[in-house]
Design a protein around this motif. Sequence first.
Motif, PDB file in Angstrom:
ATOM      1  N   GLN A 147       0.841  -1.187   0.000  1.00 10.75           N
ATOM      2  CA  GLN A 147       0.000   0.000   0.000  1.00 10.75           C
ATOM      3  C   GLN A 147       0.877   1.237   0.000  1.00 10.75           C
ATOM      4  OE1 GLN A 147      -2.673   0.005   3.281  1.00 10.75           O
ATOM      5  NE2 GLN A 147      -3.905   1.645   2.461  1.00 10.75           N
ATOM      6  N   SER A 148       0.687   2.112  -0.979  1.00  9.29           N
ATOM      7  CA  SER A 148       1.504   3.314  -1.089  1.00  9.29           C
ATOM      8  C   SER A 148       0.840   4.527  -0.462  1.00  9.29           C
ATOM      9  CB  SER A 148       1.834   3.595  -2.555  1.00  9.29           C
ATOM     10  OG  SER A 148       0.637   3.804  -3.274  1.00  9.29           O
ATOM     11  N   THR A 149      -0.449   4.442  -0.179  1.00  9.16           N
ATOM     12  CA  THR A 149      -1.157   5.519   0.508  1.00  9.16           C
ATOM     13  C   THR A 149      -2.097   4.908   1.535  1.00  9.16           C
ATOM     14  OG1 THR A 149      -3.022   5.565  -1.033  1.00  9.16           O
ATOM     15  CG2 THR A 149      -1.167   6.998  -1.554  1.00  9.16           C
ATOM     16  N   PRO A 150      -2.402   5.667   2.568  1.00  7.65           N
ATOM     17  CA  PRO A 150      -3.418   5.161   3.486  1.00  7.65           C
ATOM     18  C   PRO A 150      -4.770   5.141   2.785  1.00  7.65           C
ATOM     19  CG  PRO A 150      -2.700   7.369   4.127  1.00  7.65           C
ATOM     20  CD  PRO A 150      -1.862   6.938   2.970  1.00  7.65           C
ATOM     21  N   ASP A 151      -5.753   4.545   3.393  1.00  9.26           N
ATOM     22  CA  ASP A 151      -7.102   4.510   2.815  1.00  9.26           C
ATOM     23  C   ASP A 151      -7.670   5.920   2.909  1.00  9.26           C
ATOM     24  OD1 ASP A 151      -9.704   4.126   2.044  1.00  9.26           O
ATOM     25  OD2 ASP A 151     -10.066   2.422   3.378  1.00  9.26           O
ATOM     26  N   LEU A 152      -7.644   6.620   1.781  1.00 11.90           N
ATOM     27  CA  LEU A 152      -8.049   8.028   1.764  1.00 11.90           C
ATOM     28  C   LEU A 152      -9.537   8.214   2.038  1.00 11.90           C
ATOM     29  CD1 LEU A 152      -5.869   9.370  -1.181  1.00 11.90           C
ATOM     30  CD2 LEU A 152      -5.389   9.401   1.262  1.00 11.90           C
ATOM     31  N   SER A 153     -10.313   7.165   1.876  1.00 10.28           N
ATOM     32  CA  SER A 153     -11.740   7.277   2.167  1.00 10.28           C
ATOM     33  C   SER A 153     -11.984   7.417   3.676  1.00 10.28           C
ATOM     34  CB  SER A 153     -12.510   6.078   1.622  1.00 10.28           C
ATOM     35  OG  SER A 153     -12.165   4.908   2.335  1.00 10.28           O
ATOM     36  N   LEU A 154     -10.975   7.045   4.475  1.00  6.37           N
ATOM     37  CA  LEU A 154     -11.100   7.156   5.925  1.00  6.37           C
ATOM     38  C   LEU A 154     -10.557   8.475   6.475  1.00  6.37           C
ATOM     39  CD1 LEU A 154     -10.035   3.533   6.939  1.00  6.37           C
ATOM     40  CD2 LEU A 154     -12.351   4.458   6.741  1.00  6.37           C
ATOM     41  N   LEU A 155      -9.886   9.247   5.612  1.00  2.00           N
ATOM     42  CA  LEU A 155      -9.311  10.521   6.038  1.00  2.00           C
ATOM     43  C   LEU A 155     -10.122  11.684   5.464  1.00  2.00           C
ATOM     44  CD1 LEU A 155      -5.507   9.823   5.438  1.00  2.00           C
ATOM     45  CD2 LEU A 155      -6.811   9.487   7.541  1.00  2.00           C
ATOM     46  N   ARG A 156     -10.496  12.610   6.330  1.00  2.41           N
ATOM     47  CA  ARG A 156     -11.226  13.786   5.847  1.00  2.41           C
ATOM     48  C   ARG A 156     -10.288  14.689   5.063  1.00  2.41           C
ATOM     49  NH1 ARG A 156     -12.609  16.445  10.970  1.00  2.41           N
ATOM     50  NH2 ARG A 156     -10.970  15.089  11.730  1.00  2.41           N
ATOM     51  N   LYS A 157     -10.753  15.159   3.925  1.00  4.98           N
ATOM     52  CA  LYS A 157      -9.942  16.060   3.096  1.00  4.98           C
ATOM     53  C   LYS A 157      -9.660  17.372   3.836  1.00  4.98           C
ATOM     54  CE  LYS A 157     -11.219  14.419  -1.533  1.00  4.98           C
ATOM     55  NZ  LYS A 157     -11.212  13.086  -1.320  1.00  4.98           N
ATOM     56  N   TRP A 172      -6.337  20.763   4.309  1.00  4.70           N
ATOM     57  CA  TRP A 172      -6.929  21.910   3.628  1.00  4.70           C
ATOM     58  C   TRP A 172      -5.903  22.726   2.852  1.00  4.70           C
ATOM     59  CZ3 TRP A 172      -5.240  21.949   8.550  1.00  4.70           C
ATOM     60  CH2 TRP A 172      -4.414  22.982   8.937  1.00  4.70           C
ATOM     61  N   ASP A 173      -4.645  22.677   3.263  1.00  2.00           N
ATOM     62  CA  ASP A 173      -3.619  23.536   2.686  1.00  2.00           C
ATOM     63  C   ASP A 173      -2.799  22.861   1.587  1.00  2.00           C
ATOM     64  OD1 ASP A 173      -2.543  21.743   4.445  1.00  2.00           O
ATOM     65  OD2 ASP A 173      -1.079  23.140   5.288  1.00  2.00           O
ATOM     66  N   THR A 174      -3.190  21.664   1.198  1.00  2.00           N
ATOM     67  CA  THR A 174      -2.429  20.946   0.176  1.00  2.00           C
ATOM     68  C   THR A 174      -3.352  20.040  -0.620  1.00  2.00           C
ATOM     69  OG1 THR A 174      -0.468  19.571  -0.179  1.00  2.00           O
ATOM     70  CG2 THR A 174      -1.825  18.997   1.685  1.00  2.00           C
ATOM     71  N   ASP A 175      -2.890  19.615  -1.778  1.00  2.00           N
ATOM     72  CA  ASP A 175      -3.632  18.657  -2.595  1.00  2.00           C
ATOM     73  C   ASP A 175      -3.311  17.261  -2.070  1.00  2.00           C
ATOM     74  OD1 ASP A 175      -4.799  17.054  -4.509  1.00  2.00           O
ATOM     75  OD2 ASP A 175      -3.809  18.012  -6.216  1.00  2.00           O
ATOM     76  N   ILE A 176      -4.295  16.610  -1.496  1.00  2.00           N
ATOM     77  CA  ILE A 176      -4.085  15.308  -0.844  1.00  2.00           C
ATOM     78  C   ILE A 176      -3.535  14.257  -1.817  1.00  2.00           C
ATOM     79  CG2 ILE A 176      -6.402  14.345  -1.158  1.00  2.00           C
ATOM     80  CD1 ILE A 176      -6.187  13.416   1.817  1.00  2.00           C
ATOM     81  N   ILE A 184       0.473  14.311  -1.962  1.00  2.00           N
ATOM     82  CA  ILE A 184       1.272  14.086  -0.758  1.00  2.00           C
ATOM     83  C   ILE A 184       2.170  12.873  -0.968  1.00  2.00           C
ATOM     84  CG2 ILE A 184       1.182  13.397   1.676  1.00  2.00           C
ATOM     85  CD1 ILE A 184      -1.436  14.963   1.896  1.00  2.00           C
ATOM     86  N   ASP A 185       3.445  13.027  -0.663  1.00  2.00           N
ATOM     87  CA  ASP A 185       4.363  11.893  -0.656  1.00  2.00           C
ATOM     88  C   ASP A 185       4.295  11.308   0.749  1.00  2.00           C
ATOM     89  OD1 ASP A 185       6.548  10.150  -0.401  1.00  2.00           O
ATOM     90  OD2 ASP A 185       7.691  11.261  -1.906  1.00  2.00           O
ATOM     91  N   TRP A 186       3.548  10.233   0.892  1.00  2.00           N
ATOM     92  CA  TRP A 186       3.210   9.679   2.197  1.00  2.00           C
ATOM     93  C   TRP A 186       4.425   9.155   2.954  1.00  2.00           C
ATOM     94  CZ3 TRP A 186      -1.437  10.831   4.061  1.00  2.00           C
ATOM     95  CH2 TRP A 186      -2.403  11.258   3.142  1.00  2.00           C
ATOM     96  N   GLN A 187       5.495   8.837   2.269  1.00  2.00           N
ATOM     97  CA  GLN A 187       6.696   8.366   2.965  1.00  2.00           C
ATOM     98  C   GLN A 187       7.602   9.530   3.358  1.00  2.00           C
ATOM     99  OE1 GLN A 187       6.829   5.346   4.150  1.00  2.00           O
ATOM    100  NE2 GLN A 187       4.908   4.960   3.104  1.00  2.00           N
ATOM    101  N   LYS A 188       7.858  10.428   2.433  1.00  2.00           N
ATOM    102  CA  LYS A 188       8.753  11.552   2.724  1.00  2.00           C
ATOM    103  C   LYS A 188       8.156  12.501   3.760  1.00  2.00           C
ATOM    104  CE  LYS A 188      11.327  11.815  -1.586  1.00  2.00           C
ATOM    105  NZ  LYS A 188      11.599  12.614  -2.790  1.00  2.00           N
ATOM    106  N   GLN A 189       6.848  12.631   3.756  1.00  2.00           N
ATOM    107  CA  GLN A 189       6.193  13.596   4.640  1.00  2.00           C
ATOM    108  C   GLN A 189       5.469  12.917   5.803  1.00  2.00           C
ATOM    109  OE1 GLN A 189       3.946  15.365   1.449  1.00  2.00           O
ATOM    110  NE2 GLN A 189       5.398  17.057   1.269  1.00  2.00           N
ATOM    111  N   ARG A 190       5.909  11.714   6.146  1.00  2.00           N
ATOM    112  CA  ARG A 190       5.164  10.943   7.141  1.00  2.00           C
ATOM    113  C   ARG A 190       5.118  11.612   8.508  1.00  2.00           C
ATOM    114  NH1 ARG A 190       8.882   5.697   7.785  1.00  2.00           N
ATOM    115  NH2 ARG A 190      10.511   6.642   9.023  1.00  2.00           N
ATOM    116  N   GLU A 191       6.205  12.274   8.927  1.00  2.00           N
ATOM    117  CA  GLU A 191       6.192  12.905  10.246  1.00  2.00           C
ATOM    118  C   GLU A 191       5.134  14.001  10.303  1.00  2.00           C
ATOM    119  OE1 GLU A 191      10.051  14.014  11.697  1.00  2.00           O
ATOM    120  OE2 GLU A 191      10.871  12.028  11.237  1.00  2.00           O
TER     121      GLU A 191
END
Length: 165
Positions: free
Chosen positions: A89-99, A103-107, A110-117
Amino acid sequence: MNTLIEKYKGIHPGIILERLLNKKAISQRPFALSIGEHPQTLNTITKGKRRLNTALALKIEEKLNLEEGSLALLQTYYDIKEEKSKSKQSTPDLSLLRKSLFWDTDISKIDWQKQREAVIRRIFERGNDIEKEEIKHFYKSAIVKSTLAKSSRKPYTIYSNKENA
């Protein structure tokens, strides 16, 4: 064959073929023509840009006196490796995350590994329990815990009391 397979398992068979041809001092173009293939086809295979089909693998194996099926088997192991890497899995389940959490970025960018913190901190600052659980599942609980422990904002509650027991 077993040692060849074990040694090169997961490597594209075209790369192995290129090494074999170089080792035997055989040029690709004359070799391709000698087995009735287009030189461009053989070139794209040796560069790892194209699959090695079974029919061509058998022709090459016969011409180079390799054990029958060895290159085709290498292609299969390579395909398995590629499929496994895709299925991770390269991204979390986006259906479970509210957009609205992002709000300040295009979901989608997102590079889910580089920006994980940053993602972990944001979810644990503003997310609900479902979103936190998804992030713990995606990044693994140990990574989430260590990231939050390093965070300047404390305390973060990662686990409920029943999970610590």
